[in-house]
Design a protein around this motif. Structure first.
Motif, PDB file in Angstrom:
ATOM      1  N   ILE A   1     -27.514 123.001 -51.129  1.00 25.97           N
ATOM      2  CA  ILE A   1     -28.505 123.045 -52.208  1.00 25.97           C
ATOM      3  C   ILE A   1     -29.913 122.983 -51.638  1.00 25.97           C
ATOM      4  O   ILE A   1     -30.823 123.667 -52.104  1.00 25.97           O
TER       5      ILE A   1
ATOM      6  N   ASN B   1     -32.128 125.966 -50.888  1.00 25.34           N
ATOM      7  CA  ASN B   1     -32.776 126.674 -51.983  1.00 25.34           C
ATOM      8  C   ASN B   1     -33.994 125.949 -52.530  1.00 25.34           C
ATOM      9  O   ASN B   1     -34.563 126.367 -53.516  1.00 25.34           O
TER      10      ASN B   1
ATOM     11  N   ILE C   1     -33.029 116.175 -53.966  1.00 26.03           N
ATOM     12  CA  ILE C   1     -32.279 116.627 -52.792  1.00 26.03           C
ATOM     13  C   ILE C   1     -32.689 115.834 -51.561  1.00 26.03           C
ATOM     14  O   ILE C   1     -31.838 115.419 -50.763  1.00 26.03           O
TER      15      ILE C   1
END
Length: 146
Positions: free
Chosen positions: A91, A94, A100
């Protein structure tokens, strides 16, 4: 479990693989913008202590699994945490959201802490707490400075 923890070695290797790939491919993507030397030192001490005590069980500092089927629980939970960590890296490619960034610091901290608790490894528990304080703080502060 003997003095050498093969499962711990595999876990450390899995954690290091995406970090090494990113370090080779995206050399500038992880510039540390948070320059608190004490927190950085805590993180590094915790990181290397966790890696060391994930792999090596020093006699009289760890007491092995404290319940039947402890190894099974250790493998299932650590496997899940490692999968979540790899998912976070996928993830992360991106974007670089705060969620994150924190995910990639909290999940390994949980893995080290859980492993220390499961093995009743006093050094691993201590180093995972030190690592967590440093790594989570640095990730949070680096994200704030963007």
């Amino acid at each position: 479990m003997s003095w050498f923890n093969y499962y711990g070695l595999i876990a450390v290797a899995i954690i290091l693989i995406p970090n090494l790939i990113i370090a080779i491919v995206d050399k500038g993507s992880f510039a540390n913008r948070y320059n608190n030397k004490a927190i950085i030192a805590l993180e590094q001490i915790g990181r290397y202590g966790c890696m060391l005590f994930m792999v090596f069980n020093v006699p009289y500092t760890y007491f092995n699994f404290w319940f039947d089927s402890g190894l099974i629980a250790y493998l299932i939970v650590n496997g899940t945490l490692l999968a979540l960590y790899i998912l976070g890296w996928i993830i992360f490619r991106n974007g670089q959201s705060a969620t994150i960034m924190l995910w990639l610091s909290i999940v390994p901290t949980l893995l080290f802490l859980f492993s220390g608790i499961m093995l009743l490894s006093i050094p691993l528990i201590i180093f995972s707490i030190i690592f967590g304080i440093g790594h989570i703080t640095i990730s949070y502060k680096n994200r704030q400075s963007r």
